[in-house]
Design an enzyme around this catalytic site. Structure first.
Site, PDB file in Angstrom:
ATOM      1  NE  ARG A   1      17.247  34.275  45.178  1.00 63.71           N
ATOM      2  CZ  ARG A   1      17.906  33.752  44.149  1.00 63.71           C
ATOM      3  NH1 ARG A   1      19.222  33.587  44.199  1.00 63.71           N
ATOM      4  NH2 ARG A   1      17.265  33.395  43.059  1.00 63.71           N
TER       5      ARG A   1
ATOM      6  CB  ILE B   1      13.908  30.521  43.732  1.00 67.20           C
ATOM      7  CG1 ILE B   1      13.891  31.718  44.685  1.00 67.20           C
ATOM      8  CG2 ILE B   1      15.303  30.154  43.317  1.00 67.20           C
ATOM      9  CD1 ILE B   1      14.682  31.520  45.974  1.00 67.20           C
ATOM     10  CB  SER B   2      11.735  35.206  41.053  1.00 67.43           C
ATOM     11  OG  SER B   2      10.507  34.679  40.622  1.00 67.43           O
ATOM     12  CD  GLN B   3      17.335  38.524  37.318  1.00 66.58           C
ATOM     13  OE1 GLN B   3      16.565  38.227  36.418  1.00 66.58           O
ATOM     14  NE2 GLN B   3      18.301  39.410  37.166  1.00 66.58           N
ATOM     15  N   PRO B   4      16.550  37.707  42.118  1.00 71.59           N
ATOM     16  CG  PRO B   4      18.199  37.410  43.749  1.00 71.59           C
ATOM     17  CD  PRO B   4      17.790  36.964  42.363  1.00 71.59           C
TER      18      PRO B   4
END
Length: 167
Positions: free
Chosen positions: A34, A60-63
């Protein structure tokens, strides 16, 4: 992911505890570093379970969200997946480890160019990119087994639904 990175391992364990239990999803997320997809100024937060800013006022989206959405999609190894909203390319990279082909559409050319560089660097040869309006999908490559929309839509995406395989 750098395999020796304790922070990355802790993130994967955290995702499992939160309900991302599909082994293929977790394995794919383990394969994708990431930190390659976040801005330099946020590298110290790359393994935190939070969304982070990228260019063009996007994130960038939250994992956890990446894992949950990917798990819900139930991607098979022979599937052709359309992703709407390439962004940093992180979600696309995760999908590339699970699907046969991933087609991704991004409206911001600068984001797409950066994502393409990262995916090329990772050697992801099953990813195809397009600059354009994700709302119209990628009709020339339809039908798709799965479609993931990583952006909000004010109405039902009827054009995208037409590009799904029956069933």
């Amino acid at each position: 992911m750098t395999l020796g990175d304790d922070r990355a391992g802790r993130l994967i364990l955290s995702l499992r505890r939160q309900g991302v239990t599909d082994a293929r999803v977790l394995a794919a997320m383990e394969q994708v570093d990431r930190s390659l997809f976040v801005h330099e100024r946020f590298l110290d937060q790359a393994w935190e379970d939070q969304a982070l800013p990228i260019d063009c006022a996007q994130t960038i989206s939250q994992p956890f969200i990446v894992g949950l959405m990917t798990q819900a999609l139930q991607v098979g190894p022979r599937h052709r997946v359309l992703e709407i909203g390439t962004g940093s390319g992180y979600q696309c990279a995760v999908l590339s480890y699970m699907a046969r082909f991933v087609y991704t559409v991004e409206r911001y050319k600068s984001l797409l160019t950066e994502a393409e560089i990262k995916m090329k660097r990772l050697g992801l040869e099953n990813v195809f990119t397009r600059h354009g309006d994700g709302g119209v999908g990628w009709i020339e490559q339809a039908p798709f087994d799965r479609i993931m929309v990583t952006a909000a839509s004010p109405h039902e995406p009827t054009e995208l639904l037409k590009q799904l395989k029956p069933g």
